[in-house]
Design an enzyme around this catalytic site. Structure first.
Site, PDB file in Angstrom:
ATOM      1  N   ASP A   1       1.713   1.479  -4.604  1.00 27.18           N
ATOM      2  CA  ASP A   1       1.004   2.590  -3.953  1.00 27.18           C
ATOM      3  C   ASP A   1      -0.361   1.993  -4.931  1.00 27.18           C
ATOM      4  OD1 ASP A   1      -0.902   3.538  -2.785  1.00 27.18           O
ATOM      5  OD2 ASP A   1       0.465   4.932  -2.340  1.00 27.18           O
TER       6      ASP A   1
ATOM      7  N   TRP B   1       3.093  11.809  -2.970  1.00 24.40           N
ATOM      8  CA  TRP B   1       1.669  12.547  -2.127  1.00 24.40           C
ATOM      9  C   TRP B   1       2.419  12.530  -0.501  1.00 24.40           C
ATOM     10  CZ3 TRP B   1      -0.383   8.265   1.956  1.00 24.40           C
ATOM     11  CH2 TRP B   1      -1.632   8.349   2.324  1.00 24.40           C
TER      12      TRP B   1
ATOM     13  N   LYS C   1     -10.825   5.816  -2.866  1.00 27.00           N
ATOM     14  CA  LYS C   1     -11.270   6.423  -4.029  1.00 27.00           C
ATOM     15  C   LYS C   1     -12.364   5.723  -4.728  1.00 27.00           C
ATOM     16  CE  LYS C   1      -8.292   9.366  -2.871  1.00 27.00           C
ATOM     17  NZ  LYS C   1      -7.588   8.800  -1.283  1.00 27.00           N
TER      18      LYS C   1
END
Length: 453
Positions: free
Chosen positions: A263, A182, A299
């Site tokens: 993560d 990311w 999310k």
């Protein structure tokens, strides 16, 4: 008459003195007085001189968020935004989960709720339930009270707090991140004071995991180095290790004393199962070693703008965990003092209510299943068009994103000719697709591959 005139004349100087005193009070303290008149001197930041910030250059748009900026400027009726990492419905609209609306209504109806500050570590129920969600109710770390969990500003905030803590208190300041990863990861860790290096992860040739390269790079990392791991649904590639591969990674890291920093941005969102998507984390916690873990509810609960996340640090024993928490408070306090209450209260309400929790798992699986369906439809559409190349990676990859394998020139071609927006590395958000837009995307990819090589 003479007496009245005397009174009038004697009152005038007094009035003048009062006006003079008032005028002095109203004068800016920095303004000099010349001939009893105030002169205002232009400050360096006023509009009469060159700006003190005149040397500032315009920064480039964020490579991910900048896609949406460009998309919004496009007036084409067929434009398609596949850059944003946010779930969309089949109609292309943002989704607020029904279970989130129910939880919010409960909170609104509770007249006992107040808007007082949370503690530095955040909402206690939220922290307890978040660690239980990712580690499992029967986790030895929870049972032995050898972890601390603090509420943070979504996953990004959790990563930053964890990185700041490590920079202050951990003996190694090098963190290895997957290549690619990311786009915000290297910035977060660098600005926190860590030195960022990378390890091989994605193999462009197979569009899968570069497992041998990963093992070699971590094997040559210095003892004690920090390693960033994506818990599931690797962003941007959608490529995850198998359980057997995870076990080999765990064994190698523990043998070298490497510190895992997970993560977890997509628990339940990748496979549709909260437990399946947490397996990698639980493997590392089960061996008794120490682990850092950043969680996000952006999310899987659709709480993007609420910025709800958590940082957990699993330690060797309860005493160490307690001391670690005391130092986390010293990181958080000057950074943002304490976290917001609303989003964390929504999460806590859902996680502690059996009916709401069950409804959440159903909605979560429906989102995951729709993304899997979009993968299959896109793969079928490319195959039907006879698009050159092997596109099976689209259905093998998992989660919100697909790493298409398209290059920068092909991406630029698709944006210019088909008004399709994505990051320049060819990553597309499968959540931004619908059955109606799959054909348009397939046409664009086919044209890009055959004409924009």
């Amino acid at each position: 008459m003479h007496t009245q005139e005397s009174q009038s004349q004697s009152a005038s100087p007094s009035a003048d003195r009062r006006l003079s005193v008032l005028a002095r009070h109203l004068e800016p303290s920095f303004s000099p007085a010349v001939n009893n008149h105030s002169i205002v001197v232009a400050a360096p930041t006023s509009g009469t001189t060159q700006s003190v910030f005149n040397h500032i250059v315009r920064a480039p748009e964020d490579p991910i968020l900048g896609v949406t900026v460009a998309y919004n400027k496009d007036t084409s009726p067929v434009k398609l935004n596949l850059g944003v990492g946010a779930y969309r419905t089949e109609e292309g609209k943002p989704l607020v989960l029904n279970v989130v609306r129910q939880a919010e209504q409960q909170l609104v109806n509770d007249r006992s709720r107040v808007k007082e500050y949370l503690p530095i570590t955040g909402l206690a129920d939220f922290n307890k339930l978040s660690s239980k969600l990712i580690l499992g109710a029967d986790s030895p770390a929870i049972q032995e009270n050898r972890l601390t969990t603090v509420q943070c500003l979504s996953g990004t905030g959790a990563l930053r707090v964890g990185a700041e803590f490590l920079a202050r208190h951990y003996h190694q300041h090098t963190i290895y991140i997957p290549q690619p990863t990311w786009g915000n990861h290297p910035k977060v860790f660098t600005l926190a004071g860590l030195s960022v290096k990378s390890y091989r992860y994605y193999d462009p040739a197979t569009r899968g995991l570069h497992f041998q390269g990963l093992l070699e790079d971590l094997g040559s990392a210095p003892s004690g180095a920090i390693v960033l791991l994506h818990a599931c649904a690797h962003n941007p590639t959608g490529v995850d290790p198998t359980i057997d591969q995870w076990e080999k990674i765990r064994g190698l890291m523990r043998s070298k004393g490497l510190l895992p920093f997970f993560d977890s941005a997509y628990q339940g969102f990748a496979s549709g199962s909260l437990d399946t998507d947490a397996q990698s984390v639980r493997m590392f916690v089960a061996d008794g070693g120490e682990v850092l873990l950043a969680q996000s509810y952006a999310k899987n609960m659709g709480l993007y703008g609420e910025r709800v996340g958590a940082l957990s640090i699993v330690c060797r024993n309860a005493d160490v965990a307690s001391r670690v928490e005391s130092q986390l408070k010293l990181v958080i306090r000057p950074m943002y003092s304490n976290p917001p209450i609303h989003g964390a209260s929504i999460v806590a309400a859902i996680l502690k209510d059996r009916n709401l929790y069950h409804e959440w798992t159903l909605e979560l699986k429906a989102m995951a299943d729709r993304i899997i369906k979009m993968r299959q439809q896109l793969f079928d559409a490319l195959r039907a068009r006879g698009t050159p190349g092997d596109w099976s990676h689209i259905i093998k990859q998992i989660g919100m994103f697909t790493f298409t394998g398209l290059n920068k020139e092909q991406v630029a071609f698709m944006t210019k000719e088909y008004h399709i927006y994505m990051t320049s590395d060819g990553r597309i958000s499968m959540a931004g697709l619908s059955s109606k837009t799959v054909p348009h995307l397939a046409d664009a990819i086919h044209a890009a591959v055959t004409r924009a090589r």
